[in-house]
Design a protein around this motif. Structure first.
Motif, PDB file in Angstrom:
ATOM      1  N   VAL A 305      25.462  23.080  -6.997  1.00 35.57           N
ATOM      2  CA  VAL A 305      24.151  23.590  -6.585  1.00 35.57           C
ATOM      3  C   VAL A 305      24.308  24.922  -5.867  1.00 35.57           C
ATOM      4  N   SER A 306      25.366  25.043  -5.065  1.00 38.05           N
ATOM      5  CA  SER A 306      25.580  26.307  -4.336  1.00 38.05           C
ATOM      6  C   SER A 306      25.868  27.463  -5.281  1.00 38.05           C
ATOM      7  N   LEU A 307      26.387  27.163  -6.476  1.00 39.56           N
ATOM      8  CA  LEU A 307      26.731  28.219  -7.431  1.00 39.56           C
ATOM      9  C   LEU A 307      25.638  28.481  -8.473  1.00 39.56           C
ATOM     10  N   VAL A 308      24.594  27.677  -8.472  1.00 36.94           N
ATOM     11  CA  VAL A 308      23.493  27.868  -9.419  1.00 36.94           C
ATOM     12  C   VAL A 308      22.365  28.616  -8.707  1.00 36.94           C
ATOM     13  N   PRO A 309      22.006  29.836  -9.142  1.00 36.49           N
ATOM     14  CA  PRO A 309      20.924  30.589  -8.498  1.00 36.49           C
ATOM     15  C   PRO A 309      19.553  30.065  -8.948  1.00 36.49           C
ATOM     16  N   GLU A 310      19.104  29.008  -8.272  1.00 38.95           N
ATOM     17  CA  GLU A 310      17.863  28.350  -8.702  1.00 38.95           C
ATOM     18  C   GLU A 310      16.660  29.300  -8.685  1.00 38.95           C
ATOM     19  N   GLY A 311      16.672  30.261  -7.790  1.00 40.86           N
ATOM     20  CA  GLY A 311      15.530  31.178  -7.701  1.00 40.86           C
ATOM     21  C   GLY A 311      15.621  32.383  -8.620  1.00 40.86           C
ATOM     22  N   PHE A 312      16.688  32.430  -9.447  1.00 45.85           N
ATOM     23  CA  PHE A 312      16.921  33.603 -10.293  1.00 45.85           C
ATOM     24  C   PHE A 312      15.743  33.885 -11.221  1.00 45.85           C
ATOM     25  N   GLN A 313      15.295  32.874 -11.957  1.00 43.93           N
ATOM     26  CA  GLN A 313      14.210  33.072 -12.925  1.00 43.93           C
ATOM     27  C   GLN A 313      12.914  33.482 -12.231  1.00 43.93           C
ATOM     28  N   ILE A 314      12.656  32.865 -11.061  1.00 45.15           N
ATOM     29  CA  ILE A 314      11.418  33.189 -10.346  1.00 45.15           C
ATOM     30  C   ILE A 314      11.430  34.650  -9.918  1.00 45.15           C
ATOM     31  N   ILE A 315      12.535  35.057  -9.299  1.00 44.87           N
ATOM     32  CA  ILE A 315      12.608  36.430  -8.793  1.00 44.87           C
ATOM     33  C   ILE A 315      12.595  37.427  -9.946  1.00 44.87           C
ATOM     34  N   VAL A 726      23.686  41.199  -8.011  1.00 43.66           N
ATOM     35  CA  VAL A 726      24.849  41.166  -7.121  1.00 43.66           C
ATOM     36  C   VAL A 726      24.489  40.462  -5.820  1.00 43.66           C
ATOM     37  N   TYR A 727      23.294  40.750  -5.310  1.00 44.17           N
ATOM     38  CA  TYR A 727      22.855  40.108  -4.059  1.00 44.17           C
ATOM     39  C   TYR A 727      22.729  38.597  -4.226  1.00 44.17           C
ATOM     40  N   VAL A 728      22.114  38.157  -5.308  1.00 44.28           N
ATOM     41  CA  VAL A 728      21.903  36.718  -5.524  1.00 44.28           C
ATOM     42  C   VAL A 728      23.233  35.973  -5.595  1.00 44.28           C
ATOM     43  N   PHE A 729      24.151  36.499  -6.385  1.00 37.44           N
ATOM     44  CA  PHE A 729      25.417  35.789  -6.537  1.00 37.44           C
ATOM     45  C   PHE A 729      26.324  35.967  -5.316  1.00 37.44           C
ATOM     46  N   THR A 730      26.058  37.019  -4.533  1.00 33.04           N
ATOM     47  CA  THR A 730      26.810  37.170  -3.285  1.00 33.04           C
ATOM     48  C   THR A 730      26.560  35.990  -2.360  1.00 33.04           C
ATOM     49  N   HIS A 731      25.288  35.621  -2.168  1.00 34.32           N
ATOM     50  CA  HIS A 731      25.045  34.499  -1.243  1.00 34.32           C
ATOM     51  C   HIS A 731      25.432  33.163  -1.884  1.00 34.32           C
ATOM     52  N   ASN A 732      25.511  33.096  -3.236  1.00 38.36           N
ATOM     53  CA  ASN A 732      26.040  31.875  -3.858  1.00 38.36           C
ATOM     54  C   ASN A 732      27.512  31.674  -3.488  1.00 38.36           C
ATOM     55  N   ALA A 752      24.111  21.730   4.188  1.00 39.22           N
ATOM     56  CA  ALA A 752      23.635  20.597   3.406  1.00 39.22           C
ATOM     57  C   ALA A 752      23.056  21.084   2.068  1.00 39.22           C
ATOM     58  N   ILE A 753      23.045  20.176   1.087  1.00 36.75           N
ATOM     59  CA  ILE A 753      22.532  20.548  -0.235  1.00 36.75           C
ATOM     60  C   ILE A 753      21.081  20.995  -0.142  1.00 36.75           C
ATOM     61  N   ILE A 754      20.283  20.315   0.680  1.00 35.52           N
ATOM     62  CA  ILE A 754      18.875  20.679   0.789  1.00 35.52           C
ATOM     63  C   ILE A 754      18.722  22.084   1.362  1.00 35.52           C
ATOM     64  N   GLN A 755      19.653  22.462   2.243  1.00 27.77           N
ATOM     65  CA  GLN A 755      19.625  23.816   2.792  1.00 27.77           C
ATOM     66  C   GLN A 755      19.967  24.852   1.719  1.00 27.77           C
ATOM     67  N   VAL A 756      20.930  24.511   0.855  1.00 27.37           N
ATOM     68  CA  VAL A 756      21.279  25.403  -0.247  1.00 27.37           C
ATOM     69  C   VAL A 756      20.058  25.662  -1.124  1.00 27.37           C
ATOM     70  N   LEU A 757      19.349  24.607  -1.484  1.00 23.66           N
ATOM     71  CA  LEU A 757      18.168  24.753  -2.334  1.00 23.66           C
ATOM     72  C   LEU A 757      17.067  25.533  -1.628  1.00 23.66           C
ATOM     73  N   MET A 763      14.165  31.402   0.816  1.00 20.85           N
ATOM     74  CA  MET A 763      14.572  32.461   1.739  1.00 20.85           C
ATOM     75  C   MET A 763      15.044  33.724   1.030  1.00 20.85           C
ATOM     76  N   GLU A 764      15.605  33.574  -0.167  1.00 24.92           N
ATOM     77  CA  GLU A 764      16.174  34.755  -0.819  1.00 24.92           C
ATOM     78  C   GLU A 764      15.131  35.609  -1.542  1.00 24.92           C
ATOM     79  N   ILE A 765      13.921  35.074  -1.758  1.00 29.19           N
ATOM     80  CA  ILE A 765      12.939  35.779  -2.583  1.00 29.19           C
ATOM     81  C   ILE A 765      12.473  37.105  -1.969  1.00 29.19           C
ATOM     82  N   PRO A 766      12.019  37.147  -0.686  1.00 36.61           N
ATOM     83  CA  PRO A 766      11.548  38.434  -0.136  1.00 36.61           C
ATOM     84  C   PRO A 766      12.585  39.548  -0.170  1.00 36.61           C
ATOM     85  N   PRO A 767      13.839  39.329   0.311  1.00 29.71           N
ATOM     86  CA  PRO A 767      14.797  40.450   0.227  1.00 29.71           C
ATOM     87  C   PRO A 767      15.157  40.828  -1.206  1.00 29.71           C
TER      88      PRO A 767
END
Length: 845
Positions: A305-315, A726-732, A752-757, A763-767
């Motif tokens: 889960v930490s390596l999957v950028p779940e918000g990628f498609q949305i952003i 680069v930013y998205v995968f950096t925090h992954n 925790a996993i819930i924090q990762v999600l 949290m990553e969407i605005p920046p």
């Protein structure tokens, strides 16, 4: 003949379909009627039934798609698969740890997948909507002769051999040969892209013409703009030229954009890394830390889960949507979001001429009277402009010959000028023939109001234009019982019928020397790609008794010449230069004549060297793919009189050579190429619904300069998306460091996993959005297009995000450990005595 051709449906494709029409154009009417088994009285109902059974109905077959297969195809998107896996892991995590928040997060991720699939399904229907729009251009009924009686017949019941009656305003329901006509003209723009009315007559043609140049053929989907005619049907339904476009449109699939390919590449890379790292940590948790299997699986889930950028498609979607809003402010409306970036990677633009490079409105530029060449300023149908002789401004009242030119242009005319009406209509337009509209504008610039003159000089008769005469005449009652015939037409035809000429305020005999001077000037205008019209008049002391060419159009007094053209837009030349400086090649594809196309292309800078070539559709038809591919290596090319299939062929060959191709178009004939290109761009003002449905973008001002502005926006999007990736995968990678510390240092789990999600989806969407909306870099339009192998997410970006993520992750872990140590924790302990202090540390991470 018909039986032989229709018995093998494969014969109805390509050249064989055209050869049948050419045979119909070059055969005597009597012989063609015999071949089709018909007569001028039409078919009998029994023969119609036989033909329907033999040749099929006059409809276009629809190809149904399996809805299940359409949906299933969306799951080939690896990011969707990754998101589904992330949702499954969230459900497993929630069930195993009895955490409702994890289950809710899984539901949110599945909702994201659903919205992504729904968006792609909508895009899948573009080709089908384009086909439906094409079919709406064909009329529902037609006037058909059956057994000597005129009947209103449903178009699906029309068969080869039917006799159809055409009138002004009718749409032609099938490909047919003209057998009788009076002043018949058609608008072939649906098939050729050029809107000039094309005269149609019943003469027998020779076999050295291109298909759409045959003056005795009419085609399904075109419109009758003037006159009447009777035609005999040769081809119906899928076998018509219109049907061939529908076939091309159905068989042409919109290719994935470079951005879609990049996203799939990033998803594959991310999928492989997530699986490998997850398996490594599963092994470590089970065999090194000696966790039980359930705990080890839960740990692996957290790592993946930490390596999957779940918000990628949305952003990505939000970023492209914001970019599309920015492009709309520059007159480019985006239909397919991924095409925003595609436009920035374009290496070749295949552009139409009329209305894109040019104004799309005929303009009178020069006038020749009494040996003087007068310049006419202004562009398009806008009445602003003046007439100059050298530096001196002239009005109609200043010279009698100029006044006659203005009167003839205003009175021998059936067009109407329409001022801007608001509601998005920002310029003058015209109803009627574009050339006649240009003549109305010219007369206005001379100080003549055409509406007032029509009231003063009542029209008492008219002889419509016919291609056999190449002229048109309007007869008017003037003051003091005078009657004047105003004649306009081809210069050679009017010279042959003229005996005098207005010359410096006097009427003098038209001598051979003056005739030669006029012919030389007309040829000079023609070489400059102008359309040349001549003006003549004839005075009558009594009302003419018969308005016939033989009675009126002779013993004329020649007045002068007018040179007209569709001028390039003022900003086009600079836009072409800007695109070329950006490393983008521009190829003109037009249905216009070679001379006109080459002249306009040279004026705007598309061609400028001796190595440039202007190729006709006829030459293209006889050229092999190998030779055409070699020709496309030429940097300066213009293709004139090209057919829809030829446009698509050029686009496909360019793509096979590694080019990223953008195509502009406005007509039905452009829809296959618009769909087949990497990015299709339709015209918003003059484009048909079909072209707009087939395109990825729409130019609201029909301006080539807007395309170049869109390229700049697209390049900015790519640069900013690369920063975002680069930013998205950096925090992954940073998130992964928490699990590395858990394994190697034996610490409590810092994240925790819930924090990762929560980080990935909230949290990553605005920046991230802030990164994607940065302004363009200096000199962005001075660098060449990015290479096809330049990925949005490549090994370089992966390694950069990795080392930055590791540094950031190490820093936040140090911060977390410092907080925990304040609560009595020490390195080597796998628990924090104070749970509140533990939560403070995970929050800091």
């Amino acid at each position: 003949m018909m039986d032989d051709v229709f018995s093998d449906k494969s014969m109805q494709k390509g050249k064989d379909r055209s050869s049948l029409l050419i045979n119909g154009a070059t055969t005597k009417v009597e012989d063609l009627l015999n071949e089709l088994g018909t007569s001028e009285q039409g078919l009998t109902e029994d023969v119609v039934k036989e033909h329907l059974a033999k040749y099929g109905s006059n409809t276009y077959p629809e190809k149904k798609k399996n809805p299940f297969m359409i949906v299933w195809a969306q799951f080939k998107n690896l990011f969707n698969i990754l998101l589904i896996m992330a949702a499954a892991l969230s459900f497993i995590s929630g069930i195993m740890s009895n955490a409702q928040s994890s289950i809710n997060m899984g539901i949110v991720i599945l909702l994201i997948v659903f919205l992504s699939i729904l968006f792609n399904l909508i895009q899948e229907q573009r080709a089908e909507r384009a086909v439906r729009s094409i079919q709406q251009l064909v009329p529902m009924n037609a006037k058909v002769m059956r057994s000597g009686q005129e009947k209103l017949t449903p178009i699906q019941d029309i068969v080869p051999g039917d006799i159809i009656i055409l009138e002004e305003g009718d749409r032609v329901p099938a490909d047919a040969r003209v057998i009788n006509s009076f002043d018949l003209s058609v608008d072939n723009s649906a098939l050729t892209g050029e809107s000039d009315p094309q005269p149609r007559r019943s003469i027998e043609e020779s076999e050295d013409e291109e298909l759409f140049q045959y003056s005795n053929l009419v085609f399904a989907g075109t419109t009758v703009v003037s006159g009447t005619g009777t035609v005999v049907v040769i081809l119906t339904g899928e076998y018509t030229q219109f049907g061939s476009i529908i076939g091309l449109t159905r068989s042409t699939k919109a290719p994935p954009s470079p951005l879609q390919k990049d996203i799939n590449h990033a998803a594959r890379l991310n999928f492989i890394v997530a699986m490998l790292v997850g398996l490594v940590f599963l092994f470590a948790a089970y065999f090194i830390l000696h966790l039980d299997l359930a705990a080890s699986l839960l740990f692996m889930i957290g790592v993946m889960v930490s390596l999957v950028p779940e918000g990628f498609q949305i952003i990505m979607t939000l970023s492209l949507a914001l970019s599309s809003v920015a492009m709309s402010k520059r007159n480019v409306v985006v239909k397919r979001l991924a095409s925003v970036e595609t436009l920035g990677s374009v290496t070749t633009i295949c552009t139409d001429k009329t209305g894109t490079i040019t104004e799309g409105q005929m303009t009178a530029r020069w006038m020749w009277i009494s040996g003087d060449r007068l310049k006419i300023t202004g562009e398009g149908y806008e009445p602003g402009g003046m007439v100059f002789l050298d530096e001196k401004k002239l009005m109609a009242s200043d010279r009698e010959d100029l006044q006659l030119m203005a009167y003839a242009s205003a009175l021998d005319n059936t067009a109407t000028l329409v001022p801007p009406l608001g509601h998005g209509k920002s310029r003058w337009t015209a109803v009627g023939d574009p050339t006649e509209a240009a003549l109305l504008v010219m007369s206005t610039k001379c100080g003549v109001n055409y509406k007032d003159e029509l009231k003063k000089k009542k029209r008492i008769g008219m002889i419509p234009f016919e291609s056999s005469r190449k002229m048109m005449t309007s007869v008017h009652e003037e003051d003091e019982g005078r009657y004047v015939a105003y004649v306009k037409g081809a210069s050679a035809e009017l010279l042959a019928r003229s005996i005098n000429i207005y010359w410096n305020g006097k009427i003098i005999p038209l001598t051979p020397d003056i005739k030669e001077q006029i012919t030389t000037q007309a040829d000079s205008f023609a070489r400059e790609a102008f359309r040349v019209l001549a003006i003549a008049v004839r005075n009558f002391s009594e009302v003419p008794t018969h308005f016939e060419s033989e009675k009126i159009e002779n013993q004329l007094t020649f007045v002068g010449l007018i040179a007209l053209y569709d001028p390039p837009r003022a900003e086009t030349k600079d836009a072409v230069a800007k695109a070329q400086h950006a490393g983008i090649r521009i190829i003109m594809l037009t249905g216009d004549h070679e001379l006109t196309a080459g002249s306009i292309a040279r004026k705007v800078g598309i061609i400028s060297t001796d190595d440039s070539q202007v190729i006709s559709g006829h030459a293209l038809e006889n050229m092999s793919d190998e030779n055409l591919s070699l020709l496309l290596d030429n940097k300066e090319l213009v293709f004139a009189r090209v057919a829809p299939a030829q446009k698509l062929r050029i686009v496909n060959l360019l793509k096979s050579k590694g080019e990223t191709v953008a195509v502009t178009g406005d007509g039905v004939n452009d829809s296959p190429a618009l769909l087949g290109a990497d990015i299709g761009i339709a015209m918003g003002l003059t484009g048909t619904d079909v072209a707009k449905e087939s395109a990825d973008m729409i130019l609201m001002d029909d301006n080539f300069a807007s395309i170049v502005n869109g390229v700049e926006e697209g390049r900015t999007v790519f640069d900013n998306l690369r920063k975002f990736v680069v930013y998205v995968f950096t925090h992954n990678w940073g998130e992964l460091m928490a699990f590395v510390a858990f394994v190697l240092l034996g610490t409590p789990l810092p994240l925790a996993i819930i924090q990762v999600l929560a980080i990935d989806l909230l949290m990553e969407i605005p920046p991230s959005l802030a990164l994607t909306t940065e302004p363009p870099e200096p000199g962005i339009m001075l660098r060449p297009p990015r290479p096809k192998d330049s990925r949005l997410f490549n090994i370089s970006a992966l390694s950069r995000s990795m080392y930055i993520g590791i540094i950031v992750g190490a820093y936040v872990l140090f911060w977390c450990f410092n907080i925990w140590s304040g609560g009595g924790w020490s390195l080597g302990s796998n628990t924090v005595p104070d749970h509140d202090i533990y939560l403070q540390g995970t929050t800091a991470v």
